[in-house]
Design a protein around this motif. Structure first.
Motif, PDB file in Angstrom:
ATOM      1  N   GLU A  47      30.896  45.381  23.601  1.00  0.00           N
ATOM      2  CA  GLU A  47      32.019  45.513  24.948  1.00  0.00           C
ATOM      3  C   GLU A  47      32.396  45.705  24.682  1.00  0.00           C
ATOM      4  OE1 GLU A  47      32.286  42.847  29.244  1.00  0.00           O
ATOM      5  OE2 GLU A  47      31.340  42.210  27.704  1.00  0.00           O
ATOM      6  N   GLU A  51      34.599  49.820  25.825  1.00  0.00           N
ATOM      7  CA  GLU A  51      35.388  49.446  26.981  1.00  0.00           C
ATOM      8  C   GLU A  51      36.843  50.262  26.230  1.00  0.00           C
ATOM      9  OE1 GLU A  51      37.648  48.255  30.489  1.00  0.00           O
ATOM     10  OE2 GLU A  51      35.543  49.007  29.819  1.00  0.00           O
ATOM     11  N   VAL A 151      45.478  47.554  33.504  1.00  0.00           N
ATOM     12  CA  VAL A 151      45.124  46.404  33.621  1.00  0.00           C
ATOM     13  C   VAL A 151      43.625  46.276  32.749  1.00  0.00           C
ATOM     14  CG1 VAL A 151      44.073  45.162  35.807  1.00  0.00           C
ATOM     15  CG2 VAL A 151      45.424  46.308  36.564  1.00  0.00           C
ATOM     16  N   ARG A 152      43.075  47.369  32.254  1.00  0.00           N
ATOM     17  CA  ARG A 152      41.979  47.086  31.521  1.00  0.00           C
ATOM     18  C   ARG A 152      42.028  46.800  30.025  1.00  0.00           C
ATOM     19  NH1 ARG A 152      39.260  52.906  32.619  1.00  0.00           N
ATOM     20  NH2 ARG A 152      37.694  52.072  31.028  1.00  0.00           N
ATOM     21  N   GLU A 153      43.506  47.693  30.221  1.00  0.00           N
ATOM     22  CA  GLU A 153      44.700  47.699  28.348  1.00  0.00           C
ATOM     23  C   GLU A 153      44.644  45.680  28.149  1.00  0.00           C
ATOM     24  OE1 GLU A 153      47.405  50.015  29.058  1.00  0.00           O
ATOM     25  OE2 GLU A 153      46.310  51.566  27.503  1.00  0.00           O
ATOM     26  N   ALA A 154      44.650  45.480  29.408  1.00  0.00           N
ATOM     27  CA  ALA A 154      44.774  43.740  29.251  1.00  0.00           C
ATOM     28  C   ALA A 154      43.797  43.309  29.181  1.00  0.00           C
ATOM     29  CB  ALA A 154      46.035  43.287  30.598  1.00  0.00           C
ATOM     30  N   ARG A 155      42.771  43.244  30.199  1.00  0.00           N
ATOM     31  CA  ARG A 155      41.190  42.899  29.707  1.00  0.00           C
ATOM     32  C   ARG A 155      40.716  42.812  28.447  1.00  0.00           C
ATOM     33  NH1 ARG A 155      36.518  44.391  30.922  1.00  0.00           N
ATOM     34  NH2 ARG A 155      34.890  42.969  31.089  1.00  0.00           N
ATOM     35  N   LEU A 156      41.255  43.880  27.676  1.00  0.00           N
ATOM     36  CA  LEU A 156      40.520  43.864  26.072  1.00  0.00           C
ATOM     37  C   LEU A 156      41.234  42.470  25.301  1.00  0.00           C
ATOM     38  CD1 LEU A 156      41.146  47.013  25.332  1.00  0.00           C
ATOM     39  CD2 LEU A 156      39.310  46.882  25.637  1.00  0.00           C
ATOM     40  N   VAL A 158      40.817  39.246  26.840  1.00  0.00           N
ATOM     41  CA  VAL A 158      39.876  38.764  27.577  1.00  0.00           C
ATOM     42  C   VAL A 158      38.767  39.298  26.354  1.00  0.00           C
ATOM     43  CG1 VAL A 158      38.501  37.894  29.633  1.00  0.00           C
ATOM     44  CG2 VAL A 158      40.383  38.573  29.894  1.00  0.00           C
ATOM     45  N   LEU A 159      38.504  40.514  26.511  1.00  0.00           N
ATOM     46  CA  LEU A 159      36.727  41.141  25.683  1.00  0.00           C
ATOM     47  C   LEU A 159      37.596  39.865  23.734  1.00  0.00           C
ATOM     48  CD1 LEU A 159      36.730  43.983  27.109  1.00  0.00           C
ATOM     49  CD2 LEU A 159      35.058  42.039  27.820  1.00  0.00           C
ATOM     50  N   GLN A 162      36.275  36.949  23.355  1.00  0.00           N
ATOM     51  CA  GLN A 162      34.727  37.061  23.707  1.00  0.00           C
ATOM     52  C   GLN A 162      34.394  37.171  22.279  1.00  0.00           C
ATOM     53  OE1 GLN A 162      33.774  38.739  27.072  1.00  0.00           O
ATOM     54  NE2 GLN A 162      34.655  37.364  28.782  1.00  0.00           N
TER      55      GLN A 162
END
Length: 229
Positions: A47, A51, A151-156, A158-159, A162
């Motif tokens: 994932e 991404e 925003v998607r880069e910031a979510r990286l 979180v991934l 995980q």
């Protein structure tokens, strides 16, 4: 590791070497958890990788889209200016022909011609204006989408967290499986088996008694027999 003794591979009095397997605990339930933990790690890793690739691809695509729509917007601006200039010239021609008709110099056909050209020019101005607005809207949309990639880069992050958590679970599961195999810490001898197969093994409780280090002999002899030694 708490568990049940599955097998004891040594006997009392047996010599053992460092790293030799002495005892095996039941590990079926732990071995079953390990593939699940590895699958979760693989899923989280995939994932994250997907991404990252998607963000890179979208950034390239949107960057090109911003450049393309910006070029279209500039072209539409230039076209609009040209059509406006033509329309203004035809408005002046219309006023001039109108004045000449009042003086009887210009004909109605001249008026019809200039009216047709003027209306066509106005239509072209309207069309060019619409094209400019559409290009500006497309450019703005592409810019907003490009900005949204942050925003998607910031979510990286979180991934990535995980993936780290899943990796820790795999390490813990592997450690649990490894802990079901008890090995000799050094060379030595088995003194006694304190727990038999099927018995319960608990953290801190002995299973085997080992003599570690060099062997030595302790003996008792009468003083009158010392000359024999």
């Amino acid at each position: 590791l708490d568990g049940q003794v599955k097998s004891i591979l040594v006997e009392a009095g047996q010599r053992v070497t460092q790293g030799q397997v002495l005892v095996q605990l039941e590990a079926q339930h732990l071995q079953a958890a390990l593939p699940r933990a590895r699958a979760e790690l693989q899923c989280a890793t995939n994932e994250l990788r997907t991404e990252r690739l998607a963000i890179d691809e979208d950034r390239r695509r949107l960057t090109l889209e911003v450049e393309r729509t910006g070029s279209l917007q500039r072209s539409a601006e230039a076209t609009l200016e040209g059509t406006r200039s033509t329309a203004q010239k035809l408005d002046k021609d219309f006023a001039r022909i109108s004045a000449l008709m009042k003086e009887g110099i210009a004909t109605s056909s001249d008026m019809d011609q200039v009216i047709g050209d003027r209306d066509k020019a106005r239509a072209e101005v309207s069309a060019a204006s619409s094209l400019r607005e559409a290009a500006a809207s497309s450019s703005q949309t592409a810019r907003v989408q490009l900005e949204a990639l942050r925003v998607r880069e910031a979510r990286l992050g979180v991934l990535e967290a995980q993936v780290a958590i899943a990796g820790a679970r795999v390490a813990a599961a592997e450690a649990d499986v490894a802990a079901t195999v008890i090995r000799a810490p050094e060379d030595g001898w088995v003194v006694d088996r304190l727990v038999e197969v099927g018995g319960s093994a608990q953290v801190g409780e002995p299973i085997l008694s080992l003599w570690i280090g060099k062997s030595w002999v302790q003996a008792w002899a009468n003083e009158k027999d010392l000359h024999r030694f």
